[in-house]
Motif scaffolding. Structure first.
Motif, short mmCIF file in Angstrom:
data_model
loop_
_atom_site.label_atom_id
_atom_site.label_comp_id
_atom_site.label_asym_id
_atom_site.label_seq_id
_atom_site.Cartn_x
_atom_site.Cartn_y
_atom_site.Cartn_z
N ALA A 267 -1.21 2.67 -4.91
CA ALA A 267 -1.21 3.61 -3.78
C ALA A 267 -0.10 3.26 -2.80
O ALA A 267 0.16 2.09 -2.53
CB ALA A 267 -2.56 3.59 -3.08
N LYS A 268 0.54 4.30 -2.26
CA LYS A 268 1.58 4.09 -1.25
C LYS A 268 1.09 4.51 0.13
O LYS A 268 1.20 3.76 1.09
CB LYS A 268 2.84 4.87 -1.62
N ARG A 269 0.55 5.71 0.24
CA ARG A 269 0.12 6.19 1.55
C ARG A 269 -0.95 7.26 1.40
O ARG A 269 -1.11 7.85 0.34
CB ARG A 269 1.30 6.72 2.37
N MET A 270 -1.66 7.50 2.49
CA MET A 270 -2.67 8.56 2.51
C MET A 270 -2.73 9.13 3.92
O MET A 270 -2.24 8.49 4.86
CB MET A 270 -4.03 8.02 2.07
N GLY A 271 -3.32 10.31 4.06
CA GLY A 271 -3.40 10.94 5.38
C GLY A 271 -4.78 11.51 5.64
O GLY A 271 -5.40 12.11 4.75
N PRO A 288 -2.53 5.67 6.80
CA PRO A 288 -2.40 4.31 6.26
C PRO A 288 -1.26 4.25 5.24
O PRO A 288 -1.24 5.06 4.29
CB PRO A 288 -3.75 4.06 5.59
N ARG A 289 -0.34 3.33 5.47
CA ARG A 289 0.78 3.11 4.53
C ARG A 289 0.49 1.78 3.84
O ARG A 289 0.68 0.70 4.42
CB ARG A 289 2.10 3.11 5.28
N VAL A 290 0.02 1.89 2.59
CA VAL A 290 -0.58 0.74 1.92
C VAL A 290 0.43 -0.36 1.68
O VAL A 290 0.18 -1.54 1.95
CB VAL A 290 -1.24 1.21 0.59
N LYS A 291 1.60 -0.01 1.15
CA LYS A 291 2.61 -1.03 0.82
C LYS A 291 3.11 -1.75 2.07
O LYS A 291 3.40 -2.94 2.04
CB LYS A 291 3.81 -0.38 0.11
N GLU A 292 3.21 -1.00 3.19
CA GLU A 292 3.71 -1.60 4.43
C GLU A 292 2.61 -2.35 5.19
O GLU A 292 2.91 -3.14 6.09
CB GLU A 292 4.30 -0.53 5.36
N GLY A 293 1.34 -2.04 4.85
CA GLY A 293 0.24 -2.69 5.57
C GLY A 293 0.10 -2.23 7.00
O GLY A 293 -0.32 -2.99 7.87
N VAL A 294 0.47 -0.96 7.27
CA VAL A 294 0.32 -0.43 8.63
C VAL A 294 -0.53 0.85 8.58
O VAL A 294 -0.65 1.50 7.54
CB VAL A 294 1.69 -0.10 9.30
N GLY A 314 -3.41 -5.78 11.38
CA GLY A 314 -3.32 -5.68 9.93
C GLY A 314 -3.98 -4.39 9.50
O GLY A 314 -4.48 -3.63 10.31
N SER A 315 -3.95 -4.11 8.19
CA SER A 315 -4.55 -2.88 7.68
C SER A 315 -5.69 -3.21 6.73
O SER A 315 -5.55 -4.07 5.86
CB SER A 315 -3.50 -2.05 6.94
N PRO A 316 -6.84 -2.52 6.87
CA PRO A 316 -7.96 -2.75 5.95
C PRO A 316 -7.83 -1.95 4.66
O PRO A 316 -8.70 -2.06 3.79
CB PRO A 316 -9.16 -2.27 6.77
N PHE A 317 -6.77 -1.14 4.52
CA PHE A 317 -6.60 -0.31 3.33
C PHE A 317 -5.77 -1.08 2.32
O PHE A 317 -4.55 -1.21 2.46
CB PHE A 317 -5.94 1.02 3.70
N VAL A 318 -6.44 -1.61 1.29
CA VAL A 318 -5.82 -2.52 0.34
C VAL A 318 -5.99 -1.97 -1.07
O VAL A 318 -7.06 -1.47 -1.42
CB VAL A 318 -6.48 -3.93 0.44
N GLU A 319 -4.94 -2.07 -1.87
CA GLU A 319 -4.99 -1.57 -3.25
C GLU A 319 -6.21 -2.12 -4.00
O GLU A 319 -6.52 -3.31 -3.93
CB GLU A 319 -3.74 -2.01 -4.01
#
Length: 371
Positions: A267-271, A288-294, A314-319
């Motif tokens: 995953a790269k991003r979602m909206g 959430p931009r998964v690869k960037e962790g933001v 940090g971001s809680p959205f992790v692959e």
């Protein structure tokens, strides 16, 4: 950071197995029990029991027992007055060794409809009155990420008075009468596991902090089905993405939207957008931009994007990981919680009362949406 759960939303996070915890107010037709977990590679069997009491020896309204024994099957049964009844053996296995799963037990007028990973599995007819169910028990070769009881319509949880345990204030993590996650309903203040069962060893967080809540985390969590105002209506299970739905009744203070899902590998991003249909303005955009962790937040008014907000530790959205998110509307701002932690506030830039639509797109699988 203190997690105050939105109304009607009291999941148990990362409970120690074996787990036994009460379902305050009981169960009724229209309620769903939603469980996320995983099974190990070396699984032999696990079980989930809906108990008509709060001890091992209570009657069992539903015994759900996947067995990996060379003749893989799932056994359903009930126990009344200490005696097991006739087994129903389903010779299909919806669980995979070493894999995570989502199990939904929907209480219908006919029985317990089970769904695994979005697919109907089996309807087990009622043998005992569902109104007698008082607790849920999980044991065996399984680890559980979250247990959530979802109310079926109406403004309150089953049996709930709508405002906490009678005569008690709600403790952090949702145990009635407790302060900061501790305390029995009678106020004697017995030690309590992190978001867990009185006495500490059965709820969220093992005594050694290894197998339950993440060590050092402040997962709150409480019990499913606490006496809190319930979520109205039925959830939408496993909708396709891109997803768009009108929000029944629109947004207003304390209105909460719950989204659970999975961040797929790669995953790269979602909206996630809260939209005003009349103008096509996006009152709240969460990206959430998964690869960037933001996790970027913004709003679009009159076709123009405003200033991005992205400061977070940090971001809680992790692959490859599930998430559960709630977005709660306040008078001044939205509050977003993910996996039991307050993530950020987003101050309103437009009139929130005009919001009437939720949109979800990007690299995400949705388990359910609940308004």
């Amino acid at each position: 950071m203190t997690f105050v759960a939105p109304p009607g939303y009291q999941p148990v996070y990362n409970p120690c197995i074996p787990y036994l915890g009460p379902i305050y107010g009981g169960i009724r037709v229209g309620v769903s029990i939603y469980i996320q977990g995983s099974v190990p590679e070396n699984i032999t069997r696990f079980r989930i029991n809906l108990l008509c009491g709060e001890s091992d020896s209570s009657d069992v309204a539903l015994h759900f027992n996947p067995r990996f024994d060379g003749w893989d099957k799932v056994v359903f049964n009930s126990r009344k007055d200490g005696s097991w009844m006739s087994e129903e053996k389903i010779r299909r296995m919806p669980f995979s060794k070493g894999e995570s799963f989502e199990l939904v037990i929907m209480i219908t007028s006919e029985g317990f409809q089970t769904k695994v990973d979005g697919k109907d599995f089996f309807l087990f007819p009622h043998r005992l009155p569902v109104e007698q169910i008082r607790a849920i028990q999980v044991a065996g070769d399984v680890s559980i990420q979250t247990i959530n009881i979802i109310g079926g319509g109406g403004g309150e949880f089953p049996g709930g008075t709508g405002g906490g345990y009678p005569g008690c204030s709600m403790g952090q993590g949702g145990y009635p009468g407790g302060s900061m996650g501790g305390g029995y309903p009678d106020g004697t203040g017995g030690g309590m596991g992190q978001g867990g069962y009185p006495g500490g060893h059965m709820g969220g967080g093992c005594p050694d902090s290894l197998g339950g809540g993440k060590p050092g985390s402040n997962m709150g969590g409480g019990f499913p089905g606490s006496h809190l105002p319930g979520m109205g209506g039925q959830p939408l299970y496993n909708p396709p993405v891109p997803f768009a739905a009108l929000i029944p009744g629109g947004m207003y203070p304390k209105r909460t939207i719950i989204v659970r899902g999975l961040v797929p590998c790669g995953a790269k991003r979602m909206g996630f957008n809260l939209v005003v249909s009349r103008t096509q303005d996006i009152a709240f955009h969460m990206n959430p931009r998964v690869k960037e962790g933001v996790v970027v937040r913004n709003a679009r008014t009159g076709g123009r994007w405003g200033n991005e907000e992205r400061e977070l530790s940090g971001s809680p959205f992790v692959e490859g990981q599930y998430f559960d998110m709630s977005i709660r509307c306040g008078n001044q701002r939205f509050k977003a919680f993910v996996n039991g932690q307050h993530l950020f506030d987003f101050f309103h830039r437009t009139n929130f009362s005009e919001i009437d639509k939720l949109e979800i797109d990007g690299d995400v699988q949705i388990s359910y949406v609940h308004f």
